[in-house]
Write a protein that holds these residues in place. Structure first.
Motif, PDB file in Angstrom:
ATOM      1  N   VAL A 144       1.233  -1.031  -0.108  1.00  0.00           N
ATOM      2  CA  VAL A 144       0.059  -0.429  -0.002  1.00  0.00           C
ATOM      3  C   VAL A 144       1.057   1.561  -0.105  1.00  0.00           C
ATOM      4  CG1 VAL A 144      -1.788   1.112   1.143  1.00  0.00           C
ATOM      5  CG2 VAL A 144      -1.871  -0.437   1.625  1.00  0.00           C
ATOM      6  N   VAL A 148       1.658   3.996  -2.828  1.00  0.00           N
ATOM      7  CA  VAL A 148       0.927   5.698  -2.716  1.00  0.00           C
ATOM      8  C   VAL A 148       2.029   6.486  -3.154  1.00  0.00           C
ATOM      9  CG1 VAL A 148       0.852   6.708  -1.420  1.00  0.00           C
ATOM     10  CG2 VAL A 148      -0.974   5.048  -0.890  1.00  0.00           C
ATOM     11  N   ALA A 151       3.598   7.805  -7.130  1.00  0.00           N
ATOM     12  CA  ALA A 151       3.731   8.892  -7.849  1.00  0.00           C
ATOM     13  C   ALA A 151       5.229   9.876  -7.651  1.00  0.00           C
ATOM     14  CB  ALA A 151       2.395   9.782  -8.303  1.00  0.00           C
ATOM     15  N   LEU A 152       5.241   9.587  -6.089  1.00  0.00           N
ATOM     16  CA  LEU A 152       6.476  10.936  -5.572  1.00  0.00           C
ATOM     17  C   LEU A 152       8.079  10.815  -6.486  1.00  0.00           C
ATOM     18  CD1 LEU A 152       5.827  10.570  -1.892  1.00  0.00           C
ATOM     19  CD2 LEU A 152       4.775  12.093  -4.320  1.00  0.00           C
ATOM     20  N   LEU A 158       9.220   8.353   2.490  1.00  0.00           N
ATOM     21  CA  LEU A 158       7.997   8.348   3.100  1.00  0.00           C
ATOM     22  C   LEU A 158       7.475   7.259   3.124  1.00  0.00           C
ATOM     23  CD1 LEU A 158       6.278  10.931   3.443  1.00  0.00           C
ATOM     24  CD2 LEU A 158       5.237  10.960   1.143  1.00  0.00           C
ATOM     25  N   ILE A 161       7.718   5.649   6.661  1.00  0.00           N
ATOM     26  CA  ILE A 161       7.330   6.705   7.125  1.00  0.00           C
ATOM     27  C   ILE A 161       5.415   6.598   7.534  1.00  0.00           C
ATOM     28  CG2 ILE A 161       5.970   9.091   8.296  1.00  0.00           C
ATOM     29  CD1 ILE A 161       8.977   9.792   7.340  1.00  0.00           C
ATOM     30  N   LEU A 162       5.251   5.509   6.663  1.00  0.00           N
ATOM     31  CA  LEU A 162       3.618   5.416   6.477  1.00  0.00           C
ATOM     32  C   LEU A 162       3.698   3.966   6.485  1.00  0.00           C
ATOM     33  CD1 LEU A 162       3.260   7.235   2.410  1.00  0.00           C
ATOM     34  CD2 LEU A 162       1.911   7.716   4.973  1.00  0.00           C
ATOM     35  N   ALA A 209      -6.482  -2.115  -0.858  1.00  0.00           N
ATOM     36  CA  ALA A 209      -5.601  -1.047  -1.518  1.00  0.00           C
ATOM     37  C   ALA A 209      -4.617  -0.011  -2.192  1.00  0.00           C
ATOM     38  CB  ALA A 209      -5.265  -0.218  -0.251  1.00  0.00           C
ATOM     39  N   ILE A 212      -6.193  -0.067  -5.787  1.00  0.00           N
ATOM     40  CA  ILE A 212      -7.413   1.479  -6.088  1.00  0.00           C
ATOM     41  C   ILE A 212      -5.864   3.162  -5.557  1.00  0.00           C
ATOM     42  CG2 ILE A 212      -8.903   3.131  -4.952  1.00  0.00           C
ATOM     43  CD1 ILE A 212     -10.086   0.778  -3.030  1.00  0.00           C
ATOM     44  N   ALA A 213      -4.741   2.846  -4.967  1.00  0.00           N
ATOM     45  CA  ALA A 213      -3.769   3.555  -5.630  1.00  0.00           C
ATOM     46  C   ALA A 213      -3.383   3.686  -6.551  1.00  0.00           C
ATOM     47  CB  ALA A 213      -3.383   3.317  -4.101  1.00  0.00           C
ATOM     48  N   ASN A 216      -4.798   5.123  -9.046  1.00  0.00           N
ATOM     49  CA  ASN A 216      -5.325   6.898  -9.080  1.00  0.00           C
ATOM     50  C   ASN A 216      -4.014   7.462  -9.524  1.00  0.00           C
ATOM     51  OD1 ASN A 216      -7.901   7.165  -8.321  1.00  0.00           O
ATOM     52  ND2 ASN A 216      -7.529   5.796  -6.350  1.00  0.00           N
ATOM     53  N   THR A 217      -2.916   6.483  -9.440  1.00  0.00           N
ATOM     54  CA  THR A 217      -1.588   7.769  -9.456  1.00  0.00           C
ATOM     55  C   THR A 217      -2.074   7.685 -11.269  1.00  0.00           C
ATOM     56  OG1 THR A 217      -0.621   5.750  -8.729  1.00  0.00           O
ATOM     57  CG2 THR A 217      -0.503   7.068  -7.448  1.00  0.00           C
ATOM     58  N   THR A 218      -2.505   6.695 -11.701  1.00  0.00           N
ATOM     59  CA  THR A 218      -1.758   6.458 -13.309  1.00  0.00           C
ATOM     60  C   THR A 218      -2.559   6.857 -14.377  1.00  0.00           C
ATOM     61  OG1 THR A 218      -2.707   4.360 -13.088  1.00  0.00           O
ATOM     62  CG2 THR A 218      -0.271   3.887 -12.745  1.00  0.00           C
ATOM     63  N   ASP A 219      -3.621   7.428 -13.210  1.00  0.00           N
ATOM     64  CA  ASP A 219      -4.405   7.614 -14.767  1.00  0.00           C
ATOM     65  C   ASP A 219      -4.444   9.178 -14.928  1.00  0.00           C
ATOM     66  OD1 ASP A 219      -7.562   8.108 -12.940  1.00  0.00           O
ATOM     67  OD2 ASP A 219      -5.701   9.095 -12.433  1.00  0.00           O
TER      68      ASP A 219
END
Lengths: 219, 253
Positions: A144, A148, A151-152, A158, A161-162, A209, A212-213, A216-219
Protein backbone atom coordinates in the motif's frame (compact mmCIF):
# COMPACT_ATOMS: atom_id res chain seq x y z
CA UNK A 1 0.43 -14.74 -13.18
CA UNK A 2 3.13 -17.40 -12.98
CA UNK A 3 5.08 -15.59 -15.66
CA UNK A 4 4.78 -12.32 -13.75
CA UNK A 5 5.82 -14.05 -10.54
CA UNK A 6 8.92 -15.58 -12.14
CA UNK A 7 9.78 -12.35 -13.94
CA UNK A 8 9.59 -10.31 -10.75
CA UNK A 9 11.55 -12.92 -8.86
CA UNK A 10 14.32 -13.00 -11.47
CA UNK A 11 14.43 -9.22 -11.66
CA UNK A 12 14.78 -8.73 -7.94
CA UNK A 13 17.35 -11.49 -7.54
CA UNK A 14 19.51 -10.39 -10.47
CA UNK A 15 19.15 -6.64 -10.52
CA UNK A 16 21.53 -5.23 -7.97
CA UNK A 17 21.12 -8.13 -5.59
CA UNK A 18 18.00 -6.91 -3.79
CA UNK A 19 17.77 -9.95 -1.55
CA UNK A 20 21.44 -9.87 -0.70
CA UNK A 21 21.34 -6.21 0.25
CA UNK A 22 18.33 -6.87 2.47
CA UNK A 23 20.17 -9.61 4.32
CA UNK A 24 23.30 -7.48 4.61
CA UNK A 25 21.24 -4.65 6.07
CA UNK A 26 19.57 -7.10 8.45
CA UNK A 27 22.99 -8.35 9.53
CA UNK A 28 24.27 -4.82 10.05
CA UNK A 29 21.28 -3.68 12.11
CA UNK A 30 21.50 -6.72 14.38
CA UNK A 31 25.28 -6.41 14.67
CA UNK A 32 25.03 -2.77 15.70
CA UNK A 33 22.81 -3.52 18.70
CA UNK A 34 25.49 -5.21 20.86
CA UNK A 35 27.67 -2.13 20.39
CA UNK A 36 24.82 -0.02 21.63
CA UNK A 37 23.67 -2.03 24.64
CA UNK A 38 27.00 -3.68 25.51
CA UNK A 39 28.15 -7.25 24.89
CA UNK A 40 26.33 -8.73 27.89
CA UNK A 41 25.32 -12.19 26.65
CA UNK A 42 22.52 -12.62 29.17
CA UNK A 43 20.91 -9.34 28.22
CA UNK A 44 21.37 -10.08 24.53
CA UNK A 45 19.71 -13.46 24.76
CA UNK A 46 16.81 -11.85 26.59
CA UNK A 47 16.20 -9.07 24.06
CA UNK A 48 17.43 -11.15 21.10
CA UNK A 49 14.04 -12.07 19.58
CA UNK A 50 12.93 -8.46 19.66
CA UNK A 51 16.14 -7.30 18.00
CA UNK A 52 15.91 -9.89 15.26
CA UNK A 53 12.30 -8.89 14.64
CA UNK A 54 13.09 -5.17 14.47
CA UNK A 55 16.01 -5.87 12.15
CA UNK A 56 13.79 -7.93 9.89
CA UNK A 57 11.11 -5.23 9.89
CA UNK A 58 13.59 -2.51 8.95
CA UNK A 59 15.21 -4.54 6.19
CA UNK A 60 11.81 -5.55 4.82
CA UNK A 61 11.09 -1.84 4.44
CA UNK A 62 14.37 -1.28 2.62
CA UNK A 63 13.35 -2.74 -0.73
CA UNK A 64 9.70 -1.78 -0.63
CA UNK A 65 9.89 1.37 -2.72
CA UNK A 66 11.21 -0.76 -5.60
CA UNK A 67 8.00 -2.81 -5.68
CA UNK A 68 6.36 -0.59 -8.29
CA UNK A 69 9.00 2.06 -8.96
CA UNK A 70 10.89 0.22 -11.72
CA UNK A 71 7.65 -0.55 -13.56
CA UNK A 72 6.62 3.05 -13.29
CA UNK A 73 9.95 4.23 -14.67
CA UNK A 74 9.88 2.04 -17.77
CA UNK A 75 6.16 2.47 -18.30
CA UNK A 76 5.12 -1.15 -17.85
CA UNK A 77 3.07 -0.18 -14.81
CA UNK A 78 0.47 1.35 -17.12
CA UNK A 79 0.29 -1.95 -19.01
CA UNK A 80 -0.18 -3.86 -15.76
CA UNK A 81 -2.98 -1.51 -14.76
CA UNK A 82 -4.70 -1.76 -18.13
CA UNK A 83 -4.48 -5.51 -18.70
CA UNK A 84 -7.46 -7.78 -18.30
CA UNK A 85 -6.45 -9.68 -15.19
CA UNK A 86 -7.70 -7.86 -12.09
CA UNK A 87 -5.14 -5.46 -10.75
CA UNK A 88 -5.61 -6.91 -7.26
CA UNK A 89 -4.31 -10.28 -8.47
CA UNK A 90 -1.37 -8.64 -10.19
CA UNK A 91 -0.47 -6.79 -7.01
CA UNK A 92 -0.86 -9.97 -4.97
CA UNK A 93 1.48 -11.80 -7.34
CA UNK A 94 4.02 -9.01 -7.21
CA UNK A 95 3.82 -9.04 -3.40
CA UNK A 96 4.37 -12.78 -3.34
CA UNK A 97 7.39 -12.49 -5.61
CA UNK A 98 8.73 -9.61 -3.54
CA UNK A 99 8.31 -11.61 -0.36
CA UNK A 100 10.07 -14.67 -1.80
CA UNK A 101 12.92 -12.47 -3.00
CA UNK A 102 13.38 -10.32 0.11
CA UNK A 103 11.29 -11.68 2.98
CA UNK A 104 12.10 -15.36 2.77
CA UNK A 105 15.89 -14.79 2.83
CA UNK A 106 15.41 -12.81 6.04
CA UNK A 107 13.56 -15.73 7.61
CA UNK A 108 16.31 -18.12 6.50
CA UNK A 109 19.03 -15.81 7.82
CA UNK A 110 17.36 -15.24 11.17
CA UNK A 111 18.64 -18.43 12.91
CA UNK A 112 22.20 -17.36 12.23
CA UNK A 113 21.54 -13.96 13.79
CA UNK A 114 19.81 -15.69 16.66
CA UNK A 115 23.11 -17.46 17.34
CA UNK A 116 24.88 -14.09 17.42
CA UNK A 117 22.38 -12.99 20.03
CA UNK A 118 23.08 -16.03 22.20
CA UNK A 119 19.49 -17.24 21.91
CA UNK A 120 18.68 -20.87 22.71
CA UNK A 121 17.27 -23.30 20.13
CA UNK A 122 13.70 -22.78 21.28
CA UNK A 123 13.94 -19.01 20.88
CA UNK A 124 15.62 -19.30 17.49
CA UNK A 125 12.95 -21.67 16.23
CA UNK A 126 10.14 -19.52 17.54
CA UNK A 127 11.63 -16.35 16.04
CA UNK A 128 12.07 -17.98 12.64
CA UNK A 129 8.53 -19.36 12.75
CA UNK A 130 6.94 -16.06 13.71
CA UNK A 131 9.02 -14.28 11.07
CA UNK A 132 7.88 -16.78 8.46
CA UNK A 133 4.27 -16.04 9.32
CA UNK A 134 4.62 -12.33 10.02
CA UNK A 135 6.84 -10.95 7.23
CA UNK A 136 4.21 -11.46 4.50
CA UNK A 137 1.97 -9.06 6.43
CA UNK A 138 4.72 -6.45 6.32
CA UNK A 139 5.04 -6.93 2.56
CA UNK A 140 1.28 -6.54 2.07
CA UNK A 141 1.13 -3.39 4.21
CA UNK A 142 4.20 -2.14 2.43
CA UNK A 143 2.56 -2.65 -0.95
CA UNK A 144 0.00 0.00 0.00
CA UNK A 145 2.76 2.41 0.96
CA UNK A 146 4.73 1.64 -2.19
CA UNK A 147 1.67 2.12 -4.38
CA UNK A 148 0.82 5.38 -2.65
CA UNK A 149 4.35 6.73 -2.99
CA UNK A 150 4.89 5.60 -6.56
CA UNK A 151 3.80 8.98 -7.90
CA UNK A 152 6.35 10.80 -5.80
CA UNK A 153 9.75 11.64 -7.21
CA UNK A 154 11.51 10.45 -4.05
CA UNK A 155 9.09 8.24 -2.20
CA UNK A 156 11.51 5.84 -0.57
CA UNK A 157 11.74 7.45 2.84
CA UNK A 158 8.07 8.38 2.89
CA UNK A 159 7.13 4.72 2.37
CA UNK A 160 8.89 3.81 5.60
CA UNK A 161 7.18 6.59 7.52
CA UNK A 162 3.76 5.58 6.23
CA UNK A 163 4.22 1.85 6.63
CA UNK A 164 5.94 1.59 10.02
CA UNK A 165 2.97 2.73 12.16
CA UNK A 166 0.71 0.23 10.42
CA UNK A 167 3.25 -2.57 10.86
CA UNK A 168 3.53 -2.10 14.62
CA UNK A 169 0.74 -4.63 15.46
CA UNK A 170 2.61 -7.27 13.46
CA UNK A 171 5.76 -6.51 15.43
CA UNK A 172 3.91 -6.60 18.76
CA UNK A 173 2.30 -9.97 18.20
CA UNK A 174 5.37 -11.50 16.53
CA UNK A 175 7.58 -10.59 19.47
CA UNK A 176 5.02 -11.53 22.10
CA UNK A 177 4.48 -14.94 20.49
CA UNK A 178 8.22 -15.51 20.53
CA UNK A 179 8.53 -14.51 24.18
CA UNK A 180 5.56 -16.67 25.08
CA UNK A 181 7.27 -19.65 23.47
CA UNK A 182 10.59 -19.05 25.22
CA UNK A 183 9.83 -18.10 28.78
CA UNK A 184 6.39 -16.68 29.25
CA UNK A 185 3.68 -18.05 31.44
CA UNK A 186 1.27 -17.12 28.65
CA UNK A 187 0.61 -19.76 25.99
CA UNK A 188 2.30 -19.43 22.59
CA UNK A 189 -0.75 -20.06 20.47
CA UNK A 190 -3.03 -17.00 20.97
CA UNK A 191 -0.54 -14.32 19.84
CA UNK A 192 0.66 -16.63 17.08
CA UNK A 193 -2.86 -17.10 15.79
CA UNK A 194 -3.45 -13.35 15.93
CA UNK A 195 -0.25 -12.93 13.90
CA UNK A 196 -1.60 -15.36 11.30
CA UNK A 197 -4.90 -13.51 11.28
CA UNK A 198 -3.07 -10.21 10.71
CA UNK A 199 -1.23 -11.70 7.76
CA UNK A 200 -4.42 -13.06 6.21
CA UNK A 201 -6.24 -9.79 6.86
CA UNK A 202 -3.57 -7.72 5.20
CA UNK A 203 -3.30 -10.24 2.35
CA UNK A 204 -6.85 -9.20 1.50
CA UNK A 205 -6.73 -5.53 2.39
CA UNK A 206 -3.21 -4.67 1.20
CA UNK A 207 -3.43 -5.65 -2.49
CA UNK A 208 -6.95 -4.18 -2.76
CA UNK A 209 -5.88 -0.82 -1.33
CA UNK A 210 -2.67 -0.86 -3.35
CA UNK A 211 -4.66 -1.53 -6.53
CA UNK A 212 -6.94 1.45 -5.85
CA UNK A 213 -3.94 3.66 -5.17
CA UNK A 214 -2.18 2.52 -8.34
CA UNK A 215 -5.24 3.20 -10.46
CA UNK A 216 -5.44 6.67 -9.02
CA UNK A 217 -1.80 7.51 -9.51
CA UNK A 218 -1.54 6.38 -13.10
CA UNK A 219 -4.58 7.93 -14.77
CA UNK B 1 -34.04 17.04 -11.27
CA UNK B 2 -37.30 16.75 -9.38
CA UNK B 3 -36.85 13.07 -8.57
CA UNK B 4 -33.86 13.75 -6.34
CA UNK B 5 -34.86 13.93 -2.74
CA UNK B 6 -34.29 17.33 -1.11
CA UNK B 7 -31.70 15.97 1.32
CA UNK B 8 -29.50 14.64 -1.46
CA UNK B 9 -29.84 17.73 -3.56
CA UNK B 10 -28.95 19.89 -0.60
CA UNK B 11 -25.90 17.71 0.01
CA UNK B 12 -24.81 18.00 -3.59
CA UNK B 13 -25.46 21.74 -3.48
CA UNK B 14 -22.52 21.85 -1.12
CA UNK B 15 -20.37 20.44 -3.89
CA UNK B 16 -20.48 23.91 -5.35
CA UNK B 17 -17.64 25.63 -3.47
CA UNK B 18 -19.21 29.05 -3.83
CA UNK B 19 -22.40 27.92 -2.12
CA UNK B 20 -20.33 26.22 0.51
CA UNK B 21 -18.35 29.40 1.11
CA UNK B 22 -21.54 31.43 1.47
CA UNK B 23 -23.11 28.93 3.86
CA UNK B 24 -20.00 28.52 5.98
CA UNK B 25 -19.51 32.27 6.15
CA UNK B 26 -22.91 32.50 7.84
CA UNK B 27 -22.29 29.47 10.06
CA UNK B 28 -18.83 30.23 11.39
CA UNK B 29 -19.66 33.30 13.56
CA UNK B 30 -22.50 31.40 15.25
CA UNK B 31 -20.39 28.31 15.79
CA UNK B 32 -17.54 30.39 17.15
CA UNK B 33 -19.84 32.28 19.51
CA UNK B 34 -21.43 29.10 20.88
CA UNK B 35 -17.99 27.55 21.25
CA UNK B 36 -16.78 30.54 23.25
CA UNK B 37 -19.83 30.47 25.54
CA UNK B 38 -19.50 26.71 26.08
CA UNK B 39 -15.82 27.10 26.86
CA UNK B 40 -16.61 29.82 29.38
CA UNK B 41 -19.21 27.64 31.12
CA UNK B 42 -17.07 24.53 30.89
CA UNK B 43 -13.96 26.21 32.26
CA UNK B 44 -15.96 27.83 35.06
CA UNK B 45 -17.50 24.48 35.98
CA UNK B 46 -14.23 22.64 35.83
CA UNK B 47 -12.52 25.12 38.13
CA UNK B 48 -15.42 25.62 40.54
CA UNK B 49 -16.13 21.95 41.27
CA UNK B 50 -14.34 20.18 44.09
CA UNK B 51 -11.14 18.27 43.41
CA UNK B 52 -11.17 14.50 43.59
CA UNK B 53 -10.59 13.07 47.09
CA UNK B 54 -7.67 11.05 45.77
CA UNK B 55 -6.29 13.05 42.89
CA UNK B 56 -6.74 16.55 44.24
CA UNK B 57 -6.62 19.35 41.72
CA UNK B 58 -4.85 17.31 39.06
CA UNK B 59 -8.18 15.74 38.17
CA UNK B 60 -8.94 18.97 36.32
CA UNK B 61 -6.49 17.89 33.62
CA UNK B 62 -9.19 15.41 32.66
CA UNK B 63 -11.41 18.21 31.35
CA UNK B 64 -8.83 18.95 28.66
CA UNK B 65 -7.37 15.51 28.21
CA UNK B 66 -10.50 13.45 27.63
CA UNK B 67 -12.17 15.78 25.07
CA UNK B 68 -8.90 16.11 23.16
CA UNK B 69 -8.54 12.33 23.06
CA UNK B 70 -12.11 11.95 21.86
CA UNK B 71 -11.53 14.50 19.14
CA UNK B 72 -8.32 12.87 17.99
CA UNK B 73 -10.40 9.80 17.14
CA UNK B 74 -13.42 11.69 15.83
CA UNK B 75 -11.23 13.72 13.51
CA UNK B 76 -9.75 10.56 12.02
CA UNK B 77 -13.26 9.17 11.57
CA UNK B 78 -14.30 12.33 9.75
CA UNK B 79 -11.19 12.05 7.59
CA UNK B 80 -12.14 8.45 6.76
CA UNK B 81 -15.64 9.52 5.79
CA UNK B 82 -14.13 12.27 3.63
CA UNK B 83 -11.79 9.71 2.10
CA UNK B 84 -14.80 7.59 1.17
CA UNK B 85 -16.37 10.71 -0.29
CA UNK B 86 -13.26 11.25 -2.36
CA UNK B 87 -12.97 7.68 -3.64
CA UNK B 88 -16.61 6.70 -4.03
CA UNK B 89 -18.49 9.85 -4.93
CA UNK B 90 -15.61 12.09 -6.07
CA UNK B 91 -17.23 14.83 -4.00
CA UNK B 92 -15.09 17.91 -4.69
CA UNK B 93 -15.20 19.10 -1.10
CA UNK B 94 -14.34 15.73 0.42
CA UNK B 95 -10.64 15.91 -0.34
CA UNK B 96 -10.50 19.50 0.88
CA UNK B 97 -12.15 18.35 4.10
CA UNK B 98 -9.71 15.47 4.61
CA UNK B 99 -6.74 17.70 3.91
CA UNK B 100 -7.99 20.41 6.26
CA UNK B 101 -8.74 17.94 9.06
CA UNK B 102 -5.31 16.29 9.21
CA UNK B 103 -3.39 19.11 10.97
CA UNK B 104 -6.32 19.60 13.38
CA UNK B 105 -6.31 15.91 14.22
CA UNK B 106 -2.56 15.96 14.75
CA UNK B 107 -2.92 18.97 17.05
CA UNK B 108 -5.67 17.40 19.18
CA UNK B 109 -3.73 14.14 19.40
CA UNK B 110 -0.67 16.05 20.54
CA UNK B 111 -2.76 17.85 23.18
CA UNK B 112 -4.12 14.52 24.39
CA UNK B 113 -0.62 13.04 24.57
CA UNK B 114 0.91 16.04 26.35
CA UNK B 115 -1.88 16.51 28.91
CA UNK B 116 -1.96 12.76 29.43
CA UNK B 117 1.72 12.64 30.22
CA UNK B 118 1.41 15.69 32.53
CA UNK B 119 -1.40 13.88 34.30
CA UNK B 120 0.55 10.64 34.37
CA UNK B 121 3.48 12.08 36.29
CA UNK B 122 1.58 12.79 39.54
CA UNK B 123 -0.78 9.82 39.18
CA UNK B 124 1.39 7.01 37.86
CA UNK B 125 4.80 8.46 38.76
CA UNK B 126 5.97 8.56 35.16
CA UNK B 127 5.45 10.74 32.12
CA UNK B 128 5.26 7.88 29.66
CA UNK B 129 4.68 4.15 29.68
CA UNK B 130 4.31 1.82 26.73
CA UNK B 131 0.77 1.06 27.67
CA UNK B 132 -1.65 -0.15 24.99
CA UNK B 133 -3.79 3.00 24.93
CA UNK B 134 -0.83 5.38 25.01
CA UNK B 135 1.03 3.49 22.32
CA UNK B 136 -1.92 3.28 19.96
CA UNK B 137 -2.62 7.01 20.34
CA UNK B 138 1.05 7.69 19.66
CA UNK B 139 0.76 5.60 16.49
CA UNK B 140 -2.28 7.69 15.55
CA UNK B 141 -0.15 10.83 15.94
CA UNK B 142 2.54 9.35 13.67
CA UNK B 143 -0.10 8.46 11.10
CA UNK B 144 -1.47 12.00 11.07
CA UNK B 145 2.04 13.32 10.44
CA UNK B 146 2.66 10.74 7.71
CA UNK B 147 -0.62 11.60 5.99
CA UNK B 148 0.16 15.31 6.11
CA UNK B 149 3.60 14.64 4.67
CA UNK B 150 2.16 12.45 1.90
CA UNK B 151 -0.52 14.98 0.99
CA UNK B 152 1.98 17.84 0.82
CA UNK B 153 4.49 15.81 -1.19
CA UNK B 154 2.39 15.80 -4.36
CA UNK B 155 1.78 18.78 -6.59
CA UNK B 156 -1.55 17.84 -8.09
CA UNK B 157 -4.13 18.26 -5.29
CA UNK B 158 -6.77 15.90 -6.68
CA UNK B 159 -4.33 13.07 -7.26
CA UNK B 160 -2.78 13.65 -3.83
CA UNK B 161 -6.24 13.52 -2.30
CA UNK B 162 -7.17 10.21 -3.90
CA UNK B 163 -3.90 8.56 -2.98
CA UNK B 164 -4.04 9.89 0.58
CA UNK B 165 -7.64 8.70 0.86
CA UNK B 166 -6.54 5.11 0.29
CA UNK B 167 -4.04 5.36 3.10
CA UNK B 168 -6.52 7.08 5.42
CA UNK B 169 -8.94 4.21 4.96
CA UNK B 170 -6.26 1.60 5.56
CA UNK B 171 -5.17 3.40 8.71
CA UNK B 172 -8.70 3.47 10.05
CA UNK B 173 -8.03 0.01 11.56
CA UNK B 174 -6.19 1.84 14.30
CA UNK B 175 -9.32 3.62 15.56
CA UNK B 176 -11.14 0.56 16.96
CA UNK B 177 -7.79 -0.61 18.34
CA UNK B 178 -7.47 2.67 20.26
CA UNK B 179 -11.09 2.58 21.35
CA UNK B 180 -10.97 -0.92 22.76
CA UNK B 181 -7.31 -1.08 23.75
CA UNK B 182 -8.19 -0.42 27.40
CA UNK B 183 -10.64 -3.32 27.43
CA UNK B 184 -8.52 -5.79 25.47
CA UNK B 185 -5.24 -5.20 27.27
CA UNK B 186 -5.52 -4.47 30.94
CA UNK B 187 -2.52 -2.22 31.19
CA UNK B 188 -1.91 0.96 33.14
CA UNK B 189 -4.45 3.28 31.51
CA UNK B 190 -7.82 3.06 33.23
CA UNK B 191 -10.59 1.31 31.39
CA UNK B 192 -13.66 2.86 29.83
CA UNK B 193 -15.71 4.75 32.40
CA UNK B 194 -18.13 6.85 30.37
CA UNK B 195 -19.63 5.01 27.43
CA UNK B 196 -20.60 1.91 29.35
CA UNK B 197 -23.67 -0.27 29.09
CA UNK B 198 -24.50 0.19 32.75
CA UNK B 199 -24.16 3.97 32.70
CA UNK B 200 -21.13 6.15 33.38
CA UNK B 201 -18.96 5.03 36.29
CA UNK B 202 -18.06 8.58 37.15
CA UNK B 203 -19.60 10.98 39.62
CA UNK B 204 -22.12 13.50 38.25
CA UNK B 205 -20.01 16.26 39.75
CA UNK B 206 -17.25 15.47 37.24
CA UNK B 207 -19.59 14.46 34.47
CA UNK B 208 -21.14 17.87 33.85
CA UNK B 209 -17.94 19.88 33.38
CA UNK B 210 -16.53 17.04 31.28
CA UNK B 211 -19.63 16.92 29.13
CA UNK B 212 -19.65 20.70 28.61
CA UNK B 213 -15.97 20.73 27.75
CA UNK B 214 -16.39 17.84 25.32
CA UNK B 215 -19.17 19.73 23.57
CA UNK B 216 -17.09 22.90 23.50
CA UNK B 217 -14.12 21.01 22.05
CA UNK B 218 -16.29 19.38 19.41
CA UNK B 219 -17.73 22.72 18.31
CA UNK B 220 -14.24 24.19 18.36
CA UNK B 221 -13.18 21.43 16.02
CA UNK B 222 -16.05 22.07 13.63
CA UNK B 223 -15.39 25.82 13.66
CA UNK B 224 -11.71 25.34 12.92
CA UNK B 225 -12.46 22.66 10.35
CA UNK B 226 -14.86 24.91 8.44
CA UNK B 227 -12.35 27.75 8.56
CA UNK B 228 -9.58 25.45 7.32
CA UNK B 229 -11.79 24.21 4.47
CA UNK B 230 -12.49 27.82 3.48
CA UNK B 231 -8.80 28.63 3.54
CA UNK B 232 -8.04 25.62 1.40
CA UNK B 233 -10.70 26.56 -1.16
CA UNK B 234 -9.35 30.10 -1.37
CA UNK B 235 -5.80 28.78 -1.64
CA UNK B 236 -6.79 26.58 -4.58
CA UNK B 237 -8.59 29.46 -6.25
CA UNK B 238 -5.54 31.65 -5.90
CA UNK B 239 -3.37 28.90 -7.35
CA UNK B 240 -5.78 28.51 -10.27
CA UNK B 241 -5.81 32.28 -10.85
CA UNK B 242 -2.02 32.34 -10.76
CA UNK B 243 -1.82 29.59 -13.35
CA UNK B 244 -4.31 31.45 -15.50
CA UNK B 245 -2.35 34.67 -15.18
CA UNK B 246 0.88 32.90 -16.05
CA UNK B 247 -0.73 31.37 -19.13
CA UNK B 248 -2.07 34.76 -20.23
CA UNK B 249 1.33 36.33 -19.72
CA UNK B 250 2.97 33.56 -21.71
CA UNK B 251 0.51 34.07 -24.54
CA UNK B 252 1.17 37.80 -24.69
CA UNK B 253 4.92 37.35 -25.06
Amino acid sequence: MTALFLRDLKLSVRAGGGALIGILFFLTVVAVIPFGVGPDLKLLSRIGPAIVWIGALLSALLGLDRLFQAERDDGSLDLLVMQETPLVLTVLTKCAAHWVATGLPLVIASPLLGLFMNMNEMAIGATALTLLVGTPAITFIGAVGAAVAVALPRGGLLVSILVLPLAIPVLIFGVSATYAAVEGPQPFLPPFLILMALTLFFAVLGPAAAAIALRNTTD
Amino acid sequence: MSDISPAISRFSDLANPTRFLALSARLIPWLAAITAILFAIGLYLSFSTEGDYQQGDTVRIMYIHVPAAWLSMMCYTIMSLSAMGTLVWRHPLADVSARAAAPLGAAFTLIALVTGSLWGKPMWGTYWVWDARLTSVFILFLMYLGLIALNRAMDDPSRAARVTAVLILVGFINIPIIKFSVDWWNTLHQSESLMRMDGPAIDAEFLWPLFTMALAFTLLFFTLHLMAIRNEIWRRRIAAQRRLAARMAARED
